[in-house]
Structures are given as structure tokens and as C-alpha cells.
Design a protein around this motif. Structure first.
Motif, PDB file in Angstrom:
ATOM      1  N   ALA A  69      53.378  41.169  48.147  1.00  0.00           N
ATOM      2  CA  ALA A  69      52.640  39.919  48.740  1.00  0.00           C
ATOM      3  C   ALA A  69      52.876  40.642  50.063  1.00  0.00           C
ATOM      4  N   ALA A  70      54.149  41.026  50.528  1.00  0.00           N
ATOM      5  CA  ALA A  70      54.358  41.430  51.884  1.00  0.00           C
ATOM      6  C   ALA A  70      53.280  42.441  52.522  1.00  0.00           C
ATOM      7  N   THR A  71      53.004  43.444  51.481  1.00  0.00           N
ATOM      8  CA  THR A  71      51.979  44.584  52.171  1.00  0.00           C
ATOM      9  C   THR A  71      50.550  44.114  51.639  1.00  0.00           C
ATOM     10  N   ARG A  72      50.422  42.795  51.165  1.00  0.00           N
ATOM     11  CA  ARG A  72      49.138  42.321  50.847  1.00  0.00           C
ATOM     12  C   ARG A  72      48.404  43.502  49.840  1.00  0.00           C
ATOM     13  N   ARG A  73      49.071  43.830  48.851  1.00  0.00           N
ATOM     14  CA  ARG A  73      48.790  44.930  47.813  1.00  0.00           C
ATOM     15  C   ARG A  73      48.400  46.173  48.224  1.00  0.00           C
TER      16      ARG A  73
END
Length: 325
Positions: free
Chosen positions: A257-261
Motif C-alpha cells: 500500500a505504501a508503494t502503491r504496488r
């Protein structure tokens, strides 16, 4: 001249002084070579807070070894491992262990300072005359060298503050180490996930040993599963494997989620395989929608945490599919 491979004193746990070295080292294991012996040793007297290295000794150099002590001389007074088997606190790294005799593989009732090395041994109770003793089902001198090396490197990485770990991962680790955590996590649970994190996130440029470890693991995977790299943590019954599964899921989902996949190291799809319906029902708590979900609710006091929670929900984490074998 003694034959190096025949010397019974050169066993795991023995303290020796190498030629031209003042400080004693602890033997991990010894392997015969064409012209002598290769001895794997650790600096210092503890099993977890030291660096492993290999020393190649000729036969003449082997004769000059000074045996600082046997494992027995570094032990506490005799105790009873049957009636009082627990030596360490479950939430702290082990610092003592029961000494298993080299010859008959039976406990001596002596306590060795330092963490037990990982070995190819299964400890079991066994009657000996009128007394119960612990006996191992395999040779305790057969060290899991790579496992011990990874354990040491993870401990060193932990002490250094987890260099290379993402912000989300660091926050998770801090949460797992929180002494107010209810229920408080066992050291073995946190170390298991820290090991997976180290192998995935640590910077090999800042931790030179990591590149070699990853190479060895890759070779092992190629030997058994060509094209499929797998990592596993081995934990005993009752040590909290379900919680560890949830910790791994949270680690992946929050980083995804933090890296937006955008980082291929993270996934939002998880599969838990159970051996039957009973275990499958126990693993249902891995689903965040379960009424007894193992994931703690997000605390509204942290705006950053709320943002990460929304990102995790936006990532659409599929938690998890659990078929019964």
C-alpha cells in the motif's frame, strides 16, 4: 602426532585458543581437509553475539591448539532439565541452554551460557536408570551452519537499527517489540519475521554477508525448486505460528500500500494452506473481517497511521484464501 579428525575435544561449544591469538574462541564445527582441518569458530564466549569465521589449520598447527575449556567448564552447577526445563524468558533472546553430552547425546544437567546453536537434533525425554534425562534423536554436533549464520547476521542487523528497511517496516517492527503489546509477542515470533525482512529488505551493500547468504539460498532453491524461490520459518507447536503468518501478511500488505504496488517485492495476495478443517478454522483469524481477527484496529491518534490504513484498503489486499488439504 594427533589426527585432527580423531580428537574428541574439538566439538561444538569447546573453547580454544588459536596459534598467535590471545582471546579464546568457541568451536562451531570442524571439517577435515587434505592437509589438516578447517575449524569454524565464533569470537567470544556467547553463541549469538559474535562473528563466525573459518580457520584452516595444518596438522602441526592443530597440535599447538590450546584448549581453554570444554563446554562443561563454562557451565553452571548441575540442575534438573526435566522438572525445570525453562531457562529463558519467552520475550527475550535466549542466553542459556542445557548442555547435551557429545558422546551419548544425553543431557548432563549443566547449563551453558549463550544461545544454543541450531543443529540437526530433536530433543526428547528418555529414562536412564531411575532418572529421566533429555536425549537428542540426532547428532547435536551436526550444525545448521547457514541457519546459524543468518541468525547472527539478523541479530547484527537488529542492533544496527534495521538499515535498508522501509519506513512502514520499521514502524511494524517497533510495534512488534512494544512491551505493552497485548498479547506480547514472543522473541521467536519477532525474530522469525525479522529474518524474512532481513533477507528481503536489507541492503547488501551495507551488509556484505547478505549477498553471500542470498546466493546460497538461491542455489538451494535451484537444487530443489528450479524457478521457484521459497523461504520458510520453522517453529515448534505452541510458539505462535498463526500470529507470525499474520505479521508476514501485514508486512507485505502495508508495504504494498505504501508503494502503491510499484515494488515487486510486495504482494497483496496471500494463500494459507491447512492440513484439515480444524486448522483451517483456526486460521480464519487471518481474515481482517473475522470477529477475532489478529490484526489490531487502527489507532485514530496517528494521522500517518490513518493514511497508511486507507492506502492498505485501497490496495485491495486479498486476505487470505484458505483451502483444506
Amino acid at each position: 602426532m594427533r589426527e585432527p579428525t580423531d580428537d574428541r575435544r574439538l566439538r561444538a561449544g569447546t573453547l580454544i585458543r588459536l596459534p598467535d591469538e590471545a582471546d579464546a574462541v568457541i568451536v562451531v564445527d570442524a571439517v577435515p581437509t587434505a592437509d589438516g582441518i578447517a575449524v569454524h569458530v565464533r569470537d567470544g564466549r556467547t553463541a549469538h553475539d559474535s562473528k563466525t569465521r573459518t580457520v584452516h589449520l595444518s596438522r602441526s598447527e592443530f597440535d599447538l591448539l590450546e584448549f581453554a575449556s570444554s563446554p562443561d567448564s563454562n557451565a553452571d552447577s548441575a540442575a534438573d532439565p526435566i522438572s525445570n526445563p525453562v531457562l529463558n524468558r519467552p520475550h527475550e533472546e535466549p542466553t542459556r541452554h542445557w548442555y547435551i553430552h557429545d558422546d551419548d547425546h544425553v543431557s548432563t544437567g549443566q547449563i551453558i551460557h549463550g544461545r544454543r546453536l541450531s543443529t540437526a537434533a530433536v530433543v526428547m525425554p528418555k529414562m536412564r536408570s531411575s532418572q529421566m534425562r533429555l536425549q537428542v534423536g540426532a547428532d547435536p554436533s551436526l550444525q545448521n551452519v547457514l541457519v546459524n549464520r543468518i541468525r547472527d547476521e539478523v541479530a547484527r542487523w537488529r542492533r544496527a537499527g534495521y538499515p535498508g528497511a522501509s519506513t512502514a517496516t520499521r514502524q511494524l517492527i517497533a510495534h512488534w517489540h512494544d512491551e505493552t503489546h497485548e498479547p506480547r509477542l514472543f522473541f521467536a515470533q519477532v525474530e522469525a519475521v525479522e529474518t524474512l525482512i532481513y533477507l528481503t529488505e536489507a541492503d547488501a551493500g551495507r551488509t556484505p554477508a547478505l549477498a553471500d547468504i542470498r546466493h546460497e539460498l538461491s542455489q538451494a532453491n535451484d537444487e530443489y525448486n528450479v524457478g521457484i524461490e521459497r523461504l520458510a520459518v520453522r517453529m515448534a507447536t505452541g510458539t505462535g505460528k498463526t500470529a507470525v503468518m499474520g505479521m508476514v501478511i501485514a508486512w507485505h500488505a502495508l508495504n504494498a500500500a505504501a508503494t502503491r504496488r510499484r515494488d515487486s517485492r510486495w504482494t497483496t495476495s496471500f494463500l494459507a494452506i491447512a492440513p484439515g478443517h480444524t486448522v483451517r478454522e483456526r486460521l480464519a483469524v487471518l481474515d481482517p473481517a473475522h470477529h477475532d481477527s489478529i490484526y489490531p484496529p487502527a489507532r485514530p491518534s496517528s494521522r500517518g497511521r490513518r493514511r497508511r490504513t486507507r492506502r492498505c484498503e485501497a490496495a485491495g489486499a486479498e486476505l487470505p484464501s484458505i483451502p483444506a488439504a
